[in-house]
Design an enzyme around this catalytic site. Structure first.
Site, PDB file in Angstrom:
ATOM      1  N   GLY B  13       0.832  -1.196   0.000  1.00  7.54           N
ATOM      2  CA  GLY B  13       0.000   0.000   0.000  1.00  7.54           C
ATOM      3  C   GLY B  13       0.866   1.245   0.000  1.00  7.54           C
ATOM      4  O   GLY B  13       1.846   1.317   0.732  1.00  7.54           O
ATOM      5  N   ASN B 114       6.496  -5.081   5.743  1.00  6.78           N
ATOM      6  CA  ASN B 114       7.138  -6.299   6.225  1.00  6.78           C
ATOM      7  C   ASN B 114       7.159  -7.432   5.195  1.00  6.78           C
ATOM      8  O   ASN B 114       8.101  -8.222   5.157  1.00  6.78           O
ATOM      9  CB  ASN B 114       6.525  -6.750   7.557  1.00  6.78           C
ATOM     10  CG  ASN B 114       5.032  -6.516   7.603  1.00  6.78           C
ATOM     11  OD1 ASN B 114       4.366  -6.522   6.554  1.00  6.78           O
ATOM     12  ND2 ASN B 114       4.494  -6.300   8.791  1.00  6.78           N
ATOM     13  N   THR B 142       5.116   2.316   5.469  1.00  8.70           N
ATOM     14  CA  THR B 142       3.786   1.773   5.702  1.00  8.70           C
ATOM     15  C   THR B 142       2.980   2.713   6.577  1.00  8.70           C
ATOM     16  O   THR B 142       3.456   3.144   7.626  1.00  8.70           O
ATOM     17  CB  THR B 142       3.810   0.381   6.367  1.00  8.70           C
ATOM     18  OG1 THR B 142       2.492   0.111   6.878  1.00  8.70           O
ATOM     19  CG2 THR B 142       4.750   0.294   7.544  1.00  8.70           C
ATOM     20  N   ASP B 144       0.558   1.717   8.142  1.00  8.21           N
ATOM     21  CA  ASP B 144       0.127   0.880   9.264  1.00  8.21           C
ATOM     22  C   ASP B 144       1.110   0.906  10.430  1.00  8.21           C
ATOM     23  O   ASP B 144       0.771   0.500  11.535  1.00  8.21           O
ATOM     24  CB  ASP B 144      -0.039  -0.571   8.801  1.00  8.21           C
ATOM     25  CG  ASP B 144      -1.235  -0.740   7.895  1.00  8.21           C
ATOM     26  OD1 ASP B 144      -2.230  -0.012   8.091  1.00  8.21           O
ATOM     27  OD2 ASP B 144      -1.179  -1.585   6.995  1.00  8.21           O
ATOM     28  N   MET B 190      -7.879   2.551   8.780  1.00  8.73           N
ATOM     29  CA  MET B 190      -7.140   1.362   8.386  1.00  8.73           C
ATOM     30  C   MET B 190      -6.428   0.754   9.600  1.00  8.73           C
ATOM     31  O   MET B 190      -6.164   1.443  10.590  1.00  8.73           O
ATOM     32  CB  MET B 190      -6.136   1.704   7.292  1.00  8.73           C
ATOM     33  CG  MET B 190      -6.803   1.992   5.945  1.00  8.73           C
ATOM     34  SD  MET B 190      -5.594   2.428   4.658  1.00  8.73           S
ATOM     35  CE  MET B 190      -6.629   2.298   3.177  1.00  8.73           C
ATOM     36  N   GLY B 191      -6.121  -0.498   9.486  1.00 10.37           N
ATOM     37  CA  GLY B 191      -5.442  -1.211  10.568  1.00 10.37           C
ATOM     38  C   GLY B 191      -6.084  -2.569  10.747  1.00 10.37           C
ATOM     39  O   GLY B 191      -6.967  -2.746  11.563  1.00 10.37           O
ATOM     40  N   GLU B 247     -10.357  -0.952  11.342  1.00 10.97           N
ATOM     41  CA  GLU B 247     -11.127  -1.905  10.537  1.00 10.97           C
ATOM     42  C   GLU B 247     -10.982  -3.338  11.052  1.00 10.97           C
ATOM     43  O   GLU B 247     -11.849  -4.164  10.842  1.00 10.97           O
ATOM     44  CB  GLU B 247     -10.678  -1.830   9.075  1.00 10.97           C
ATOM     45  CG  GLU B 247      -9.213  -2.178   8.881  1.00 10.97           C
ATOM     46  CD  GLU B 247      -8.715  -2.003   7.448  1.00 10.97           C
ATOM     47  OE1 GLU B 247      -9.525  -1.981   6.510  1.00 10.97           O
ATOM     48  OE2 GLU B 247      -7.474  -1.895   7.281  1.00 10.97           O
TER      49      GLU B 247
END
Lengths: 418, 418
Positions: B13, B114, B142, B144, B190-191, B247
């Protein structure tokens, strides 16, 4: 005549610049001390008038007003509340005029959309019927841009700028992520009956093939086959497809798309057209899909307001005060466009009769491409409304919005049992 | 030794600042003409290497690179693609090294999360096994923030700034609109497995009672009764309640909340936890509700990047080139925090072994308030990451993002049938 009180209130869905209008009202009102004594605000619109829940703006310094002008949300609180017909509920109107009289309100400014203008009209008529001297002025505001009688409504330009920016940025993400299987992105925007906000996202395009590739407007009945054919053609050509969908898109029978199906618990899926469409495309065409629902974010983005919109929001507030002082009643400051490029505009009073409760939809000559796109005329109209940037002050990485400290006005009446 | 080719690619992403990393790579690489000849990019990550779909960055001027650095999305295109195990698919690795050899690639920089670091490790091992001289360097990225081995991942700070700003602004709208019945707002972020992005929204608070009032984190199993009790207490006290939900929130059995129910067509509701929670609250407590799903917008907001994040994104790109030139292999430039206030950081190489495919979740000492809030320690860690503003140039009211014109590199090999 002794100075009288000016009472201001906010109504309906708020915008990123409605507080700029409030600041415009207060600033202008202070210039007329011979005619205006107190400048009060009602908490939560007309509900605050009924409840005599009023605040005094006298304590706000000039820097406070500048901070207020840059702040999203509605600092006074808003409401979605329609007055009853005066004959159906005379006690409601008795109460409103008791509150007006108790605080010597001579000027009432109501900042809202088409429903709020109906409230202004009713109060204006009731004041005349009671021989209560009151200038009632509507002040336009709506991200939906569905007010008639004005070229554009304050609040719309900033939401338009936010949504067009968001579509441009999300479109770049989508393009980066589109793989061999094809990928679509749907952005669901506000607009129950009108496609103005959806339309604004077309400004995102820097090149003809840029997102959004398809618009779904409430003005155009949804044709799933035509839609899917366009999505497929777009993905075949580019590898991806970005779609803007107004929440109020309806099928050929006039039913909201998201109300066609019910879920297992019998719920109608309110909202959620972004997800609904993404799933439809996935089921029928197999593409990967994402959807976004900016919701409140699109009308609260104080960090990305349109300088043009904000200037207009302040100007309608200032004009409304001048109209009230001139004894104009049941009017609204309307924005009149004098030219597209360079963009020029002025403000004129518009009578509220044809405005209250009316709804302005996207005109047919703005809609093109089998209903999925806009005409050049629409783009010429849209473009100037998002021009210019005004950034809030930032503190520790975030916009520094300090809500004004309002002083509650002492109650002079008993509680209202409505 | 003759100069060799540096090949850069983007994976996973994308973020609002991954192109700043790309610009950092290209700018640094040009400083070392004795060691680096061509600076190429692969289209869509490792897929572009397999497909020999390469572009040359030589034509990008200094202003082009500055524009690239301010642009969201992934300008080279990204992919979600994991290499097979070398023993399972030797043909895949043969192809990769044919492409490397055909273009004399001596340095491979892979910009991802990762999973991408696993790709780097595999390529590094394969190069050694084949005696192909190659420095493989991972470059972190990222939103995240789930990469281990670095204090923070580039991309996270900007998404955090965007989400905290959005929660602050939407919270002001919510407060204005909250009437007597109570109103809630859920922002779904997000997550899938980690609550870093959800956590960032806590920075939105300017006063203790400000939104968000509740966090739902993937790290904390969802307890509906505790959640509803907190929502109710909040609405009783303030009239409204703002909730941030990752999420990936799961129930006590580890099942995603949105996968608990299926709809009438048998679909699992992917995404949609915002709507799911809003509906739960409405059903059980009767409050009005709104929900937002920023989706791509949260990781593509080039108009609101964190200057700190952007500086780190550029710095890891520059460091990765230096590591490659120094012959370091299978490492990643990691951000090391030297202090919170004032915030100080440096970059050090971190070996990829413990990083590839590992996942960093919110530590227990960051989570407070029965799992619905953060500790002061978390806020101290978070605050500096969103500091500073860098605005893009605007044209006609919108960020002016002109994608760079890449020149395709002529293919030297036949097509890859993967």
């Amino acid at each position: 005549m002794a100075p009288r009180t000016l009472l201001y209130a906010q109504s309906g869905g708020v915008t990123a610049v409605i507080n700029a209008t409030a600041a415009g009202v207060i600033t202008e009102a202070r210039k007329h001390p011979a005619q205006i004594g107190c400048v009060l605000g009602a908490r939560q619109g007309i509900l605050g008038v009924l409840g005599e829940d009023l605040v005094d703006t006298a304590g706000l310094s000039v820097p406070d007003l500048a901070a207020l002008a840059g702040q999203p949300g509605g600092a006074f609180g808003s409401c979605r509340f329609d007055l009853d017909a005066p004959d159906d509920n005379p006690a409601q109107f008795d109460r409103l005029f008791e509150v007006f009289a108790a605080h010597d309100v001579g000027y009432f400014l109501y900042n809202g959309g088409n429903g709020s203008m109906d409230t202004v009209l009713k109060l204006s008529a009731a004041a005349r019927a009671r021989n209560y001297p009151l200038s009632c002025v509507g002040v336009p505001k709506t991200v939906d841009n569905d007010l008639v009688g004005t070229d554009v409504s304050p609040g719309y330009g900033s939401a338009a700028k936010y949504l067009a920016t968001s579509m441009r940025e999300a479109g770049m993400d989508l393009r980066a992520m589109s793989g061999r299987r094809g990928r679509i992105f749907v952005m669901e925007v506000m607009g129950r009956n009108c496609g103005w906000l959806a339309a604004a996202t077309v400004l995102a395009r820097q090149a003809p093939d840029d997102p959004p590739h398809l618009l779904l407007l409430p003005e155009v009945p949804f044709d799933p086959d035509a839609f899917l054919a366009c999505v497929e053609a777009c993905v075949e050509r580019l590898g991806y497809c970005a779609i803007t969908a107004a929440e109020g898109v309806r099928n050929q029978a006039g039913v909201l798309l998201v109300e066609q199906d019910e879920d297992v618990r019998g719920h109608v899926q309110l909202g959620g057209i972004g997800q609904w469409l993404a799933r439809l495309v996935h089921d029928r065409l197999g593409y990967k899909h994402h959807w976004a629902v900016p919701d409140y974010l699109q009308r609260a983005a104080g960090h990305l307001v349109s300088a043009t919109d904000r200037a207009q929001a302040e100007a309608v507030g200032q004009a409304a005060v001048r109209y009230a002082l001139a004894g104009r009643d049941a009017v609204m400051p309307a924005i009149v466009r004098e030219g597209d490029a360079p963009y020029r505009w002025r403000i004129e009073p518009a009578p509220l009769g044809p405005i209250a409760n009316a709804e302005r939809r996207l005109p047919a000559d703005f809609i093109a491409g089998a209903g999925f796109d806009l005409t050049g005329e629409a783009l010429r109209w849209l473009r100037p409304l998002i021009a210019g940037e005004i950034y809030p002050a930032f503190f520790e990485g975030l916009p520094d919005y300090r809500p004004p400290t309002f002083v509650a006005v002492g109650k002079k009446l008993g509680p209202y049992i409505g």
